[in-house]
Write a protein that holds these residues in place. Structure first.
Motif, PDB file in Angstrom:
ATOM      1  N   ARG A  21       0.835  -1.209   0.000  1.00 42.75           N
ATOM      2  CA  ARG A  21       0.000   0.000   0.000  1.00 42.75           C
ATOM      3  C   ARG A  21       0.867   1.256   0.000  1.00 42.75           C
ATOM      4  NH1 ARG A  21      -5.578   1.425   1.212  1.00 42.75           N
ATOM      5  NH2 ARG A  21      -5.573   3.415   2.294  1.00 42.75           N
ATOM      6  N   ALA A  25       0.137   2.963  -3.525  1.00 39.36           N
ATOM      7  CA  ALA A  25      -0.814   4.065  -3.318  1.00 39.36           C
ATOM      8  C   ALA A  25      -0.370   4.909  -2.128  1.00 39.36           C
ATOM      9  CB  ALA A  25      -2.209   3.513  -3.100  1.00 39.36           C
ATOM     10  N   GLU A  27      -0.458   8.010  -1.590  1.00 40.52           N
ATOM     11  CA  GLU A  27      -1.343   9.113  -1.221  1.00 40.52           C
ATOM     12  C   GLU A  27      -2.496   8.644  -0.334  1.00 40.52           C
ATOM     13  OE1 GLU A  27      -2.693   7.300  -5.022  1.00 40.52           O
ATOM     14  OE2 GLU A  27      -0.791   8.125  -4.381  1.00 40.52           O
ATOM     15  N   HIS A  28      -2.793   7.346  -0.356  1.00 38.98           N
ATOM     16  CA  HIS A  28      -3.867   6.803   0.469  1.00 38.98           C
ATOM     17  C   HIS A  28      -3.350   6.083   1.719  1.00 38.98           C
ATOM     18  CE1 HIS A  28      -6.823   7.821  -2.508  1.00 38.98           C
ATOM     19  NE2 HIS A  28      -6.132   7.169  -3.437  1.00 38.98           N
ATOM     20  N   ALA A  29      -2.052   5.883   1.785  1.00 34.56           N
ATOM     21  CA  ALA A  29      -1.471   5.197   2.945  1.00 34.56           C
ATOM     22  C   ALA A  29      -1.382   6.170   4.111  1.00 34.56           C
ATOM     23  CB  ALA A  29      -0.093   4.657   2.606  1.00 34.56           C
ATOM     24  N   GLY A  30      -1.544   5.639   5.282  1.00 31.51           N
ATOM     25  CA  GLY A  30      -1.536   6.491   6.461  1.00 31.51           C
ATOM     26  C   GLY A  30      -0.505   6.069   7.483  1.00 31.51           C
ATOM     27  N   GLU A  33      -0.146   2.110   8.136  1.00 28.50           N
ATOM     28  CA  GLU A  33       0.667   1.376   7.175  1.00 28.50           C
ATOM     29  C   GLU A  33       2.150   1.637   7.391  1.00 28.50           C
ATOM     30  OE1 GLU A  33      -1.989   3.129   6.395  1.00 28.50           O
ATOM     31  OE2 GLU A  33      -3.325   1.894   5.190  1.00 28.50           O
TER      32      GLU A  33
END
Length: 76
Positions: A21, A25, A27-30, A33
């Protein structure tokens, strides 16, 4: 034994999910992750090949004590 392998597979899968992730992605990982990926990587640095040695048994302790007593008496 099966439980241990199941746990290893689940934790390994969670780690790979976090890494992929982050790579695919970002930009969507936080934070989750990133923490999972960094924690798994950090665990891989532990020297797991190092194990504790077994303590000497009662006979070894007795032999060492007798050796000290004999050397103190000068009867080696």
């Amino acid at each position: 034994m099966v439980r241990r392998w199941a746990l290893v597979l689940v934790l390994g899968g969670v780690w790979w999910w976090a890494v992929l992730r982050l790579l695919l992605a970002p930009e969507h990982a936080g934070l989750v992750e990133g923490a999972v990926a960094a924690g798994g990587w950090g665990l891989s640095l532990l020297p797991v090949h190092v194990t504790a040695t077994a303590r000497p048994g009662r006979a070894a302790k007795q032999t060492a004590r007798e050796s000290r007593e004999n050397s103190a008496l000068g009867t080696e």
